[in-house]
Design a protein around this motif. Structure first.
Motif, mmCIF file in Angstrom:
data_model
loop_
_atom_site.group_PDB
_atom_site.id
_atom_site.type_symbol
_atom_site.label_atom_id
_atom_site.label_comp_id
_atom_site.label_asym_id
_atom_site.label_seq_id
_atom_site.Cartn_x
_atom_site.Cartn_y
_atom_site.Cartn_z
ATOM 1 N N PRO A 68 0.814 -1.225 0.000
ATOM 2 C CA PRO A 68 0.000 0.000 0.000
ATOM 3 C C PRO A 68 0.846 1.273 0.000
ATOM 4 O O PRO A 68 0.524 2.236 -0.692
ATOM 5 C CB PRO A 68 -0.820 -0.111 1.289
ATOM 6 C CG PRO A 68 -0.912 -1.583 1.532
ATOM 7 C CD PRO A 68 0.418 -2.136 1.072
ATOM 8 N N ASN A 69 1.930 1.269 0.748
ATOM 9 C CA ASN A 69 2.794 2.447 0.774
ATOM 10 C C ASN A 69 3.414 2.685 -0.596
ATOM 11 O O ASN A 69 3.459 3.814 -1.094
ATOM 12 C CB ASN A 69 3.879 2.282 1.832
ATOM 13 C CG ASN A 69 4.715 3.535 1.963
ATOM 14 O OD1 ASN A 69 4.184 4.627 2.102
ATOM 15 N ND2 ASN A 69 6.015 3.380 1.898
ATOM 16 N N ARG A 70 3.885 1.636 -1.224
ATOM 17 C CA ARG A 70 4.494 1.762 -2.554
ATOM 18 C C ARG A 70 3.466 2.252 -3.569
ATOM 19 O O ARG A 70 3.762 3.073 -4.429
ATOM 20 C CB ARG A 70 5.082 0.412 -2.971
ATOM 21 C CG ARG A 70 5.694 0.430 -4.336
ATOM 22 C CD ARG A 70 6.956 1.287 -4.362
ATOM 23 N NE ARG A 70 7.512 1.260 -5.695
ATOM 24 C CZ ARG A 70 7.796 2.354 -6.390
ATOM 25 N NH1 ARG A 70 7.615 3.537 -5.884
ATOM 26 N NH2 ARG A 70 8.284 2.257 -7.601
ATOM 27 N N LEU A 71 2.245 1.752 -3.473
ATOM 28 C CA LEU A 71 1.192 2.180 -4.394
ATOM 29 C C LEU A 71 0.884 3.663 -4.210
ATOM 30 O O LEU A 71 0.729 4.402 -5.180
ATOM 31 C CB LEU A 71 -0.066 1.348 -4.183
ATOM 32 C CG LEU A 71 0.093 -0.146 -4.438
ATOM 33 C CD1 LEU A 71 -1.184 -0.868 -4.075
ATOM 34 C CD2 LEU A 71 0.496 -0.418 -5.863
ATOM 35 N N HIS A 72 0.805 4.067 -2.968
ATOM 36 C CA HIS A 72 0.556 5.480 -2.672
ATOM 37 C C HIS A 72 1.657 6.339 -3.282
ATOM 38 O O HIS A 72 1.389 7.356 -3.937
ATOM 39 C CB HIS A 72 0.484 5.683 -1.157
ATOM 40 C CG HIS A 72 0.231 7.095 -0.766
ATOM 41 N ND1 HIS A 72 1.250 7.994 -0.557
ATOM 42 C CD2 HIS A 72 -0.925 7.775 -0.570
ATOM 43 C CE1 HIS A 72 0.727 9.165 -0.235
ATOM 44 N NE2 HIS A 72 -0.588 9.052 -0.234
ATOM 45 N N ASN A 73 2.903 5.942 -3.077
ATOM 46 C CA ASN A 73 4.026 6.702 -3.617
ATOM 47 C C ASN A 73 3.990 6.757 -5.140
ATOM 48 O O ASN A 73 4.304 7.789 -5.742
ATOM 49 C CB ASN A 73 5.356 6.108 -3.148
ATOM 50 C CG ASN A 73 5.593 6.329 -1.685
ATOM 51 O OD1 ASN A 73 4.989 7.184 -1.051
ATOM 52 N ND2 ASN A 73 6.473 5.535 -1.107
ATOM 53 N N SER A 74 3.596 5.662 -5.768
ATOM 54 C CA SER A 74 3.527 5.625 -7.231
ATOM 55 C C SER A 74 2.465 6.583 -7.768
ATOM 56 O O SER A 74 2.707 7.314 -8.730
ATOM 57 C CB SER A 74 3.220 4.205 -7.716
ATOM 58 O OG SER A 74 4.265 3.340 -7.376
ATOM 59 N N VAL A 75 1.315 6.578 -7.147
ATOM 60 C CA VAL A 75 0.244 7.476 -7.583
ATOM 61 C C VAL A 75 0.655 8.927 -7.356
ATOM 62 O O VAL A 75 0.457 9.784 -8.232
ATOM 63 C CB VAL A 75 -1.079 7.144 -6.855
ATOM 64 C CG1 VAL A 75 -2.139 8.197 -7.131
ATOM 65 C CG2 VAL A 75 -1.577 5.765 -7.291
ATOM 66 N N MET A 76 1.253 9.205 -6.222
ATOM 67 C CA MET A 76 1.694 10.573 -5.939
ATOM 68 C C MET A 76 2.751 11.029 -6.949
ATOM 69 O O MET A 76 2.748 12.189 -7.366
ATOM 70 C CB MET A 76 2.229 10.691 -4.515
ATOM 71 C CG MET A 76 1.162 10.514 -3.442
ATOM 72 S SD MET A 76 -0.226 11.657 -3.639
ATOM 73 C CE MET A 76 0.604 13.226 -3.492
ATOM 74 N N ALA A 77 3.623 10.137 -7.354
ATOM 75 C CA ALA A 77 4.658 10.485 -8.329
ATOM 76 C C ALA A 77 4.028 10.871 -9.668
ATOM 77 O O ALA A 77 4.472 11.832 -10.318
ATOM 78 C CB ALA A 77 5.637 9.329 -8.511
ATOM 79 N N VAL A 78 3.008 10.146 -10.088
ATOM 80 C CA VAL A 78 2.330 10.471 -11.348
ATOM 81 C C VAL A 78 1.648 11.831 -11.229
ATOM 82 O O VAL A 78 1.751 12.673 -12.127
ATOM 83 C CB VAL A 78 1.313 9.369 -11.722
ATOM 84 C CG1 VAL A 78 0.411 9.817 -12.855
ATOM 85 C CG2 VAL A 78 2.045 8.086 -12.084
#
Length: 119
Positions: A68-78
């Motif tokens: 979940p943390n990695r997914l959050h970071n990925s979406v925020m990066a986009v």
């Protein structure tokens, strides 16, 4: 990712790089003195282990907890990338649901169904 070898998948490239970091005893992956206290705080947190019913020593809760943390970071990066380009926030936000759907499609049932909270 850009440095992956011809014919090498993204996952294999990441695993190769991680193996290299481990073999080099790299501090980038936590292999340094003074890190024990921080790691104990993370690994001794019982919440996810209790929620999943996992046995002590089972690595699966920690493996799944990072998703979940990695997914959050990925979406925020986009989002950040598009905002830096000067895109209108409403346009960016129209794209995020599709991105979230793509991410969800990539996850296994093991991750998606881990620690489901009961009523």
């Amino acid at each position: 990712m850009r440095g992956r070898r011809e014919g090498e998948s993204a996952a294999v490239a990441v695993l190769r790089e991680l193996r290299g970091e481990v073999e080099a005893v790299s501090p980038r992956i936590g292999l340094m003195s003074g890190c024990a206290r921080f790691l104990r705080i993370i690994h001794e947190a019982p919440a996810l282990r209790e929620e999943t019913g996992a046995a002590v020593g089972d690595p699966m809760p920690e493996l799944i907890a990072g998703r979940p943390n990695r997914l959050h970071n990925s979406v925020m990066a986009v989002i950040e990338r598009e905002m830096v380009k000067g895109c209108d926030p409403r346009e960016v936000l129209r794209e995020v649901p599709a991105l979230l759907g793509d991410i969800e499609d990539l996850l296994s049932g093991k991750v998606l169904n881990c620690a489901v909270r009961g009523a």
